[in-house]
Design an enzyme around this catalytic site. Structure first.
Site, PDB file in Angstrom:
ATOM      1  N   TYR A 159       0.834  -1.203   0.000  1.00 42.69           N
ATOM      2  CA  TYR A 159       0.000   0.000   0.000  1.00 42.69           C
ATOM      3  C   TYR A 159       0.870   1.255   0.000  1.00 42.69           C
ATOM      4  O   TYR A 159       0.641   2.179  -0.786  1.00 42.69           O
ATOM      5  CB  TYR A 159      -0.936  -0.006   1.217  1.00 42.69           C
ATOM      6  CG  TYR A 159      -1.801   1.232   1.280  1.00 42.69           C
ATOM      7  CD1 TYR A 159      -2.922   1.360   0.467  1.00 42.69           C
ATOM      8  CD2 TYR A 159      -1.484   2.287   2.133  1.00 42.69           C
ATOM      9  CE1 TYR A 159      -3.712   2.507   0.504  1.00 42.69           C
ATOM     10  CE2 TYR A 159      -2.273   3.435   2.176  1.00 42.69           C
ATOM     11  CZ  TYR A 159      -3.383   3.530   1.358  1.00 42.69           C
ATOM     12  OH  TYR A 159      -4.151   4.671   1.400  1.00 42.69           O
TER      13      TYR A 159
ATOM     14  N   LYS B 270       0.985   4.156  -3.023  1.00 44.59           N
ATOM     15  CA  LYS B 270       0.664   5.568  -2.822  1.00 44.59           C
ATOM     16  C   LYS B 270       1.858   6.468  -3.136  1.00 44.59           C
ATOM     17  O   LYS B 270       1.681   7.602  -3.595  1.00 44.59           O
ATOM     18  CB  LYS B 270       0.137   5.794  -1.399  1.00 44.59           C
ATOM     19  CG  LYS B 270      -1.206   5.108  -1.189  1.00 44.59           C
ATOM     20  CD  LYS B 270      -2.216   5.676  -2.165  1.00 44.59           C
ATOM     21  CE  LYS B 270      -3.333   4.802  -2.556  1.00 44.59           C
ATOM     22  NZ  LYS B 270      -4.255   5.414  -3.522  1.00 44.59           N
TER      23      LYS B 270
ATOM     24  N   THR C  87     -12.352   2.739   7.066  1.00 43.08           N
ATOM     25  CA  THR C  87     -12.462   1.768   5.979  1.00 43.08           C
ATOM     26  C   THR C  87     -12.159   0.380   6.522  1.00 43.08           C
ATOM     27  O   THR C  87     -11.614   0.232   7.628  1.00 43.08           O
ATOM     28  CB  THR C  87     -11.461   2.071   4.853  1.00 43.08           C
ATOM     29  OG1 THR C  87     -10.127   1.954   5.386  1.00 43.08           O
ATOM     30  CG2 THR C  87     -11.658   3.466   4.280  1.00 43.08           C
TER      31      THR C  87
END
Length: 169
Positions: A67, A71, A103
């Protein structure tokens, strides 16, 4: 480590290759609008610079590392797009951290966060005039990676995605 049927690490495919390819397809129409903006979401979690040589995270994978790297790549490609194609106020490129929101991923790693209604940065970047007057917001999410690293990443993403971009201005 999860890979797509094309063999790409899943976070790379969804967070980086998909917007990179989609932008290549839409860019002529966005430019023709005369007031286009391209916004790709990065994150305050952008990082794992050492993995730029292993975009597929084959040598060392974790969900957080994948992740963070995705990003970082998002921030780098928006800065590269800005350098290649920006023409404010006719065409601008920006990235940002939308804000920490509740989330499934956040709950799994950190226990949760505020409502998605608190994440207004992307809306502001899409609607406020000041973002049409300049390009390249969000360079801080590149974590110190400059033009040579961005150009190298661009070449790798073109090869992985099959994206076709017009020549830079």
């Amino acid at each position: 480590r999860q890979v797509t049927c094309e063999g790409n690490e899943y976070s790379l495919a969804v967070n980086v290759l998909a917007p990179f390819l989609l932008t290549s397809i839409l860019l002529p129409n966005v430019r023709a609008s005369g007031a286009g903006r391209v916004l790709i979401t990065s994150s305050i979690s952008a990082g794992s610079n050492d993995a730029l040589g292993d975009l597929q995270c084959e040598k060392r994978w974790s969900d957080h590392r994948a992740y963070e790297l995705s990003k970082l790549c998002d921030a780098m490609i928006i800065q590269e797009m800005s350098a290649r194609y920006a023409d404010p106020p006719h065409l601008t490129f920006h990235t940002m951290d939308p804000g920490t929101v509740d989330t499934k991923m956040l709950r799994a790693g950190w226990g949760g966060g505020p409502s998605v209604r608190t994440a207004t940065t992307s809306f502001e970047m899409l609607t406020q005039e000041k973002y049409q007057q300049n390009s390249g917001s969000g360079e801080c999410y590149c974590c110190g990676e400059g033009p040579p690293a961005r150009a190298k990443l661009w070449s790798q993403l073109v090869q992985l995605s099959g994206a076709e971009y017009e020549s830079a201005r």
